[in-house]
Design an enzyme around this catalytic site. Structure first.
Site, PDB file in Angstrom:
ATOM      1  CG  HIS A 179      -2.090  -2.184   8.244  1.00 15.90           C
ATOM      2  ND1 HIS A 179      -0.836  -2.459   7.748  1.00 15.90           N
ATOM      3  CD2 HIS A 179      -1.910  -1.229   9.183  1.00 15.90           C
ATOM      4  CE1 HIS A 179       0.058  -1.711   8.367  1.00 15.90           C
ATOM      5  NE2 HIS A 179      -0.566  -0.956   9.237  1.00 15.90           N
ATOM      6  CE1 TYR A 180      -1.319   2.526   8.555  1.00 16.12           C
ATOM      7  CE2 TYR A 180      -0.791   4.251   7.002  1.00 16.12           C
ATOM      8  CZ  TYR A 180      -0.476   3.519   8.118  1.00 16.12           C
ATOM      9  OH  TYR A 180       0.684   3.796   8.809  1.00 16.12           O
ATOM     10  N   GLY A 181      -7.285   1.089   6.362  1.00 17.84           N
ATOM     11  CA  GLY A 181      -8.567   0.926   5.707  1.00 17.84           C
ATOM     12  C   GLY A 181      -8.988  -0.533   5.754  1.00 17.84           C
TER      13      GLY A 181
END
Length: 330
Positions: free
Chosen positions: A52-54
């Site tokens: 979920h980074y981005g």
């Protein structure tokens, strides 16, 4: 104190990749790759990524694919940690067997064989799904050779003790900084010592508060995600800045940066915890990597001085917005 995760030695300071995917401060793929290369060159071979980074279209796993496509020989040098099983869009985890399987398969698909997932963990606990179920589902993927080991993130001491009855836990990732010290007193560090589990300390710079770059609330761009966090709100910002100023005074006397003192303090918690504590500061540029990775040692006198500050200066505001509090330290 040296640490080994998934059978690989890791450096004393790791690298958190979330800063490379910050929409408020966009970093080009080329610059992000250069930053990762600098981190590895400086000794940060533990890289912390997140599904979920981005965005689903471009996140830290896509960046890893791009990096190892350019530098395939580095795949054996880096210990890749991936957090998954959480949708920040829907604000809920997916920690049942189906969710674990979907997350791991998605991560593997994006990586496309460019590197191995050495450590996989659910980003947050789910009070509706027993940790035994989550870890059990991950264990099947370890047995199948799809991931190297299992970690826990944002967990309680009780969760650690339940998880280890199902499968060996290779690392516990928790927030630990001069702004957030609770894991040292709430039983988490004690449980990690009991089972010999290294602690991965995320946000060692308190999401940039301890860099000294923020002097007032307005210094954060309008789209900056930190504006959602209670500790960065305008009504408590100046109060929390007092802690930064106290740490700056220590760093000035020592002749180094506030960043370096903050990271050194986190590393020094290894002595108290009895297991390796690995800070994973993020960086959006090569120059920041160089500052973060310049290791300093704090004397007992300096540690006592900082601890006195922590007892005297109260941090205002919760760690996360209310919407996420249900999933904190499950």
């Amino acid at each position: 104190m040296t640490a080994t995760i998934a059978g690989k030695a890791v450096g004393a300071i790791g690298f958190g990749m979330i800063s490379l995917l910050n929409p408020a401060k966009p970093v080009t793929t080329e610059d992000a790759i250069a930053t990762l290369k600098a981190a590895l060159h400086a000794g940060a071979n533990f890289w912390n990524a997140g599904e979920h980074y981005g965005t689903p279209e471009y996140n830290s796993l896509h960046l890893l694919n791009a990096y190892f496509t350019k530098y395939p020989d580095d795949a054996e040098k880096v210990v890749v940690s991936v957090k998954g099983c959480f949708s920040f869009k829907e604000r809920k985890p997916a920690n049942d067997a189906k969710g674990v399987r979907a997350s791991i398969e998605n991560c593997l698909s994006i990586l496309d064989g460019k590197c191995r997932i050495d450590l996989f963990q659910a980003s947050r606990g789910d009070p509706d799904v027993p940790i035994e179920v989550t870890v059990g589902a991950m264990a099947e993927h370890v047995k199948a050779g799809k991931i190297g080991s299992i970690g826990l993130s944002e967990c309680s001491a009780a969760t650690i003790r339940k998880a280890v009855t199902v499968h060996q836990i290779a690392a516990v990732e928790v927030e630990l900084s001069l702004f957030e010290t609770s894991v040292m007193s709430n039983g988490v560090a004690e449980a990690c010592k009991e089972f010999g589990i290294p602690i991965v300390a995320y946000s060692p710079l308190s999401r940039g508060f301890l860099t000294g770059q923020l002097r007032k609330y307005e210094d954060m761009p309008e789209k900056d995600f930190r504006r959602m966090f209670p500790r960065f709100q305008s009504d408590v910002f100046d109060e929390n800045l007092k802690l930064v100023e106290e740490v700056e005074a220590v760093s000035t006397k020592k002749g180094c940066s506030t960043v370096q003192v903050a990271i050194a303090w986190v590393s020094a918690q290894s002595k108290t915890a009895g297991v390796p504590v690995i800070p994973i500061p993020g960086a959006g540029a090569v120059s920041r990597v160089e500052e973060n990775m310049k290791r300093i040692e704090l004397s007992d006198v300096e540690l006592d001085e900082i601890n006195e500050v922590l007892e005297r200066v109260e941090v205002k505001g919760a760690r996360y917005p209310a919407a996420f509090s249900r999933f904190e330290s499950v």
